[in-house]
Design an enzyme around this catalytic site. Structure first.
Site, PDB file in Angstrom:
ATOM      1  N   VAL A 108       0.767  20.403 -22.814  1.00  0.00           N
ATOM      2  CA  VAL A 108       0.855  20.100 -21.855  1.00  0.00           C
ATOM      3  C   VAL A 108      -0.294  20.676 -20.431  1.00  0.00           C
ATOM      4  O   VAL A 108      -0.524  20.221 -19.810  1.00  0.00           O
ATOM      5  CB  VAL A 108       1.801  21.221 -21.251  1.00  0.00           C
ATOM      6  CG1 VAL A 108       2.676  21.492 -19.859  1.00  0.00           C
ATOM      7  CG2 VAL A 108       3.740  20.967 -22.712  1.00  0.00           C
ATOM      8  N   ALA A 109      -0.782  21.326 -20.794  1.00  0.00           N
ATOM      9  CA  ALA A 109      -1.503  21.801 -19.864  1.00  0.00           C
ATOM     10  C   ALA A 109      -2.788  21.033 -20.068  1.00  0.00           C
ATOM     11  O   ALA A 109      -4.055  20.301 -18.888  1.00  0.00           O
ATOM     12  CB  ALA A 109      -2.550  22.818 -20.227  1.00  0.00           C
ATOM     13  N   ASP A 136     -10.289 -19.888   1.993  1.00  0.00           N
ATOM     14  CA  ASP A 136      -9.874 -20.572   1.769  1.00  0.00           C
ATOM     15  C   ASP A 136     -11.036 -20.732   3.587  1.00  0.00           C
ATOM     16  O   ASP A 136     -11.679 -19.970   4.198  1.00  0.00           O
ATOM     17  CB  ASP A 136      -8.324 -21.559   2.666  1.00  0.00           C
ATOM     18  CG  ASP A 136      -7.532 -22.597   3.255  1.00  0.00           C
ATOM     19  OD1 ASP A 136      -8.489 -23.701   2.612  1.00  0.00           O
ATOM     20  OD2 ASP A 136      -7.163 -22.563   4.182  1.00  0.00           O
ATOM     21  N   ASP A 176      -3.896 -20.215   3.919  1.00  0.00           N
ATOM     22  CA  ASP A 176      -2.657 -19.297   4.429  1.00  0.00           C
ATOM     23  C   ASP A 176      -1.586 -20.784   4.453  1.00  0.00           C
ATOM     24  O   ASP A 176      -0.830 -21.220   5.044  1.00  0.00           O
ATOM     25  CB  ASP A 176      -3.480 -19.840   5.862  1.00  0.00           C
ATOM     26  CG  ASP A 176      -4.134 -21.310   6.354  1.00  0.00           C
ATOM     27  OD1 ASP A 176      -4.408 -21.896   4.634  1.00  0.00           O
ATOM     28  OD2 ASP A 176      -4.495 -20.812   7.463  1.00  0.00           O
ATOM     29  N   ASP A 225      -1.981 -23.143  -0.861  1.00  0.00           N
ATOM     30  CA  ASP A 225      -2.963 -21.940  -1.473  1.00  0.00           C
ATOM     31  C   ASP A 225      -2.246 -20.726  -2.606  1.00  0.00           C
ATOM     32  O   ASP A 225      -2.211 -19.734  -2.833  1.00  0.00           O
ATOM     33  CB  ASP A 225      -4.056 -21.332  -0.680  1.00  0.00           C
ATOM     34  CG  ASP A 225      -4.404 -21.845   0.111  1.00  0.00           C
ATOM     35  OD1 ASP A 225      -5.058 -22.594  -0.184  1.00  0.00           O
ATOM     36  OD2 ASP A 225      -4.497 -21.748   1.409  1.00  0.00           O
ATOM     37  N   ASN A 231      -2.175  25.791 -14.851  1.00  0.00           N
ATOM     38  CA  ASN A 231      -1.515  23.725 -14.504  1.00  0.00           C
ATOM     39  C   ASN A 231      -1.472  23.734 -13.826  1.00  0.00           C
ATOM     40  O   ASN A 231      -0.888  23.062 -12.871  1.00  0.00           O
ATOM     41  CB  ASN A 231      -0.928  23.722 -16.506  1.00  0.00           C
ATOM     42  CG  ASN A 231      -0.823  22.077 -15.908  1.00  0.00           C
ATOM     43  OD1 ASN A 231      -1.749  21.485 -15.630  1.00  0.00           O
ATOM     44  ND2 ASN A 231       0.427  21.512 -16.480  1.00  0.00           N
ATOM     45  N   ASP A 275      -3.518  22.973 -10.591  1.00  0.00           N
ATOM     46  CA  ASP A 275      -3.882  21.096 -10.437  1.00  0.00           C
ATOM     47  C   ASP A 275      -3.266  20.169  -9.478  1.00  0.00           C
ATOM     48  O   ASP A 275      -4.112  18.916  -9.220  1.00  0.00           O
ATOM     49  CB  ASP A 275      -2.523  20.101 -11.789  1.00  0.00           C
ATOM     50  CG  ASP A 275      -3.810  20.717 -12.691  1.00  0.00           C
ATOM     51  OD1 ASP A 275      -5.189  21.468 -13.126  1.00  0.00           O
ATOM     52  OD2 ASP A 275      -3.167  20.277 -13.739  1.00  0.00           O
TER      53      ASP A 275
END
Length: 878
Positions: free
Chosen positions: A285-286, A332, A615, A619, A708, A712
């Site tokens: 978990v940590a 373009d 545009d 395209d 943790n 964290d």
């Protein structure tokens, strides 16, 4: 053979139609046969499936395992926090993805309009979706073309096709025969769905409807284009897999080492086995970076807000980072690199040349050189366009070329209020337009058109405001000047006049001069392209316009390399196209929609991360196929819906801003991962070394979970709003094969984790951690516990310094660091300490921790200075 290459009589025969159109019964039968004149869409989207898809990531899988582990050891708060993070992250991703499935609906809307059709010879207005092959439709200026049509007859017909072909000016169309195969933009006898009539009118035969039209082919390309996984998604997925395997192996090793040590010393014990299982699970978990999904989502969301402030709207969160990783921009020309506004650059008369500055239809600009008043008057009066200033912007009505002539006259300060008496409109045969202005007593005709047609009608020339004979020498000089302008890809119109009475005449004219114009580059494009080059990004121009025009614009703005036409591209297979791209072809002209998609695919096969700007309707497939599609603000809705990023105006500068933002966001995500992994690596190494050398545990399961939680989340989230390093646009793009962290950062991570764990173990031994006395062990564990928290707080600032971020630039980082220290103090000096089996520390202990922290910071900074002295291989400019 395609219908544009067949004689008109054969087209009528092939479609079983006539000039009077179909009767109602036949039209109904064909509607049943061919279906509605509309575009098909994908099957309906399942929202539940989209939501479930948000959890299909390896990093999410191991976090779900972390939830189960937390529940097993009774850490319900921790499991609930992880679940909330995952659900919020999934909700944001679900909303973004659900709103991104609208491209085909936008294409479909284009086809829903009214059309005037002949049924049994009678005019009738019907819904355009009811049109069928063989119908005859009538169109006028301003009408949108409802299907693919073969022209039967036309009058002064010009069509705006830029949304489909990328051509910057309206195209002349007429009923004519074409024998050879030609590109889409050169099929002058055809009209295509979604284009618009600029001038004139026509009668035309419906040749294709629905998905069989050119627009339908584009819709099919959009529908079938596979969506590319973004570099961030790919790297996080790979990172998650590698991390999970490493965690599983380390936790199994720790469990095995402690189990065998305990077994040989004390024999088998159920309580000892349970304790070992809990420490292994706690270590897992940590080790898992619980806050990572939230960090990534928040960093991207902050980037979205910053980009919105810079006139760029993000439709997909992960697209922000992708722009920062791109190493090729396919752009373009019309409307993106250029202003999509014809502008007169030069005016030439027998007296000399006038150079005009300024761009677009704004009458602002300076004139230098010889005055050309009569030439500008010709352009002003022989003109059917108009210019209006609305909400601070100049808007045109009519032909863009004529609007450019109005603008040049306004810049020269020329005006003329004389009444128009007559007009000989432009025709494709004459290639001229003439107007007669004035009154019955005194009138003047003004003509404009192609030089080849106009010059042979002239016998005199205007020189120093005096009419003189037009000699052969003057004719040669005029033709040479026209050729010089044409070689620069300028569109040239010739002008003449004639004082006269009665009807307008186009014989015996007085030659006045030439006006040369072009759709010019945007003013900020030069600087923007320079920045992309400094950032190591290749720019490729892909346009439907003519090759000479594209090359001229490329030379002017600094796009270097070879050029290739759509016809040449068609002749190449996939390997030939890749070879052309590898050999430096950077300009593609007269391309079709499928060409754009082929170019993007070839670049992606070369390992490039491709951004495609555009545009037009044409395209859309390439925008969707690219790693990131960028639509400009004035573009079609189709382009916007197929894209990931929409520029709220058409400035190319905003693409550069987006690239910078994307790189900055990626840096912030990297910093968060560095912080999470460096801290977790230190914790894992401490436990692993204890297991490997057979010493007591420096940290218990509950202490690991506290670290943790405290160190964290908040600091990593604070990185989301960190400012960016000063050298961010002087680095090469991230290599496609590079992991979430480059080698240099992985090395730093290893150094930080190793130094931190060594200092922690030193403190553990120094304060009696390997003593059989239980109280001494708790005291040593308390020292290690507090050092690891301090070490991870210091890490927050050490990692930021490696990205050259100013020390005091982010108050949220400082707030997060102070919060971690405050929570640690709350735990140490309240009754909670007994719950966690730790003891309060005295001043000498705190001083020892401070010295260890200072030693860690000094070692980390010395290492970074050495690495910086050796130079950064990713840097292009120092």
């Amino acid at each position: 053979m395609e219908l544009y290459r067949q004689p008109l009589a054969e087209v009528f025969s092939a479609l079983d139609s006539s000039a009077g159109g179909l009767d109602a019964a036949t039209a109904e039968e064909r509607l049943q046969q061919f279906g509605f004149n509309q575009l098909e869409t994908k099957t309906s989207i399942n929202p539940w499936q989209i939501f479930i898809d948000q959890f299909k990531s390896f990093i999410i899988y191991i976090l779900l395992f972390a939830v189960v582990f937390s529940l097993l050891i009774g850490e319900y708060v921790d499991s609930v926090i992880i679940l909330i993070i995952l659900l919020v992250n999934a909700a944001i991703g679900f909303y973004q993805e659900l709103s991104a499935h609208e491209s085909l609906e936008a294409l479909k809307k284009i086809s829903t309009l009214q059309a005037t059709v002949l049924r049994s010879g009678q005019r009738k207005v019907v819904d355009a979706k009811l049109l069928v092959p063989g119908d005859v439709v009538l169109l006028e200026a301003g009408d949108r073309v409802p299907a693919d049509l073969r022209i039967i007859e036309s009058v002064e017909l010009r069509v705006e096709e830029s949304a489909l072909t990328g051509e910057s000016v309206p195209v002349e169309k007429q009923a004519m025969n074409i024998d050879n195969e030609v590109p889409l933009g050169d099929r002058r006898n055809m009209l295509y769905s979604a284009t618009t009539l600029s001038t004139g009118n026509c009668r035309a035969l419906v040749a294709a409807t629905g998905m069989v039209t050119e627009l339908g082919k584009i819709a099919e390309l959009v529908k079938t284009a596979a969506e590319e996984q973004t570099p961030l998604q790919r790297r996080l997925d790979q990172f998650g897999k590698k991390l999970s395997f490493a965690i599983i192996i380390i936790c199994l090793l720790v469990f095995a080492l402690f189990f065998f040590k305990d077994f040989f010393n004390n024999g088998f014990s159920g309580d000892a086995l349970l304790a070992l299982v809990l420490i292994a699970i706690s270590l897992a978990v940590a080790a898992v970076p619980t806050a990572l999904p939230a960090v990534v989502t928040i960093a991207l969301s902050v980037g979205v807000k910053r980009l919105l402030d810079k006139k760029a709207l993000v439709r997909n969160l992960s697209s922000v980072e992708t722009l920062g990783s791109c190493d090729v921009i396919c752009t373009d020309k019309t409307g993106t690199l250029t202003a999509s506004q014809m502008t007169v650059r030069y005016a030439w008369t027998a007296d000399g040349e006038t150079v005009l500055s300024g761009t677009g239809y704004s009458p602002e600009g300076e004139l230098s050189g010889e005055p050309a008043t009569e030439l500008f008057r010709c352009g002003l009066l022989c003109n059917n366009a108009s210019l209006q200033l609305e909400a601070g912007k100049w808007h045109i009505t009519g032909d863009p070329t004529e609007a450019a002539l109005l603008t040049s006259a306004a810049k020269a300060g020329v005006s003329d209020g004389r009444k128009r008496l007559a007009e000989l409109p432009f025709s494709s045969e004459r290639k001229l337009m003439t107007v007669l202005v004035g009154d019955k007593a005194e009138a003047t005709s003004y003509s404009k058109g192609a030089l080849t047609q106009l010059l042979r009608r002239c016998n005199r020339i205007l020189l120093a405001n005096d009419v003189q004979p037009l000699t052969d020498e003057w004719r040669e000089r005029i033709e040479q000047q026209n050729a010089d302008y044409a070689s620069q890809a300028l569109r040239v119109l010739a002008f003449a006049m004639k004082p006269q009475t009665g009807q307008a005449s186009e014989q015996g004219l007085v030659f006045v001069g030439l006006q040369a114009m072009i759709d010019p580059p945007r003013p900020d494009v030069l600087e923007s392209l320079l920045k992309t080059r400094q950032a190591g990004i290749r720019v490729i121009m892909i346009t439907g316009d003519y090759g000479e025009t594209a090359k001229a614009i490329g030379r002017e703005i600094g796009i270097e390399g070879g050029a290739m036409s759509g016809e040449e591209l068609t002749a190449l297979d996939a390997s030939g196209l890749k070879a052309a791209l590898e050999n430096g072809v950077n300009i593609f002209s007269r391309v079709a929609p499928e060409h754009k998609q082929r170019i993007v695919e070839a670049l992606q096969q070369m390992g490039k991360t491709v951004a495609m700007t555009g545009d037009g309707v044409n395209d859309a497939p390439a925008l969707k196929k690219a790693n990131i599609g960028v639509a400009v603000g004035s573009g079609t809705e189709v382009a916007k819906e197929a894209s990931d990023l929409v520029l709220l105006d058409d400035s190319f500068t905003h693409i550069v801003n987006a690239i910078e933002e994307g790189r900055g966001i990626y840096d912030n995500i990297q910093k968060s991962i560095m912080l999470l992994l460096s801290g977790n690596l230190g914790e894992v190494l401490i436990i692993f070394c204890a297991a490997l050398f057979g010493i007591n545990l420096p940290l218990t399961a509950v202490l690991l979970l506290w670290i943790n939680m405290v160190t964290d989340g908040a600091p990593a989230l604070a990185y989301s709003v960190d400012p960016y390093g000063t050298d961010i646009m002087l680095r090469r793009p991230k290599p496609r094969e590079e992991g979430i962290l480059p080698t240099s950062k992985l090395a730093l991570l290893g150094v930080l984790g190793t130094v931190g764990s060594l200092l922690a173990l030193t403190l553990f031994f120094q304060f009696g951690g390997n003593s059989p006395d239980a109280d001494r062990l708790i005291y040593a564990q308390t020292m290690v516990f507090n050092f690891v928290v301090l070490y991870e707080v210091i890490l927050t600032f050490v990692i930021r310094s490696s990205y050259q971020v100013p020390f005091f630039a982010n108050r949220w980082v400082w707030a997060a660091a102070l919060l971690s220290i405050a929570l640690q103090a709350l735990l140490m000096y309240t009754p909670l300490a007994s719950v966690f089996k730790i003891v309060p520390l005295g001043w000498t202990d705190i001083l020892a921790l401070a010295c260890a922290g200072a030693l860690f910071a000094a070692a980390s900074l010395i290492y970074q200075l050495v690495m910086r002295w050796q130079g950064d291989p990713d840097k292009i400019y120092s």
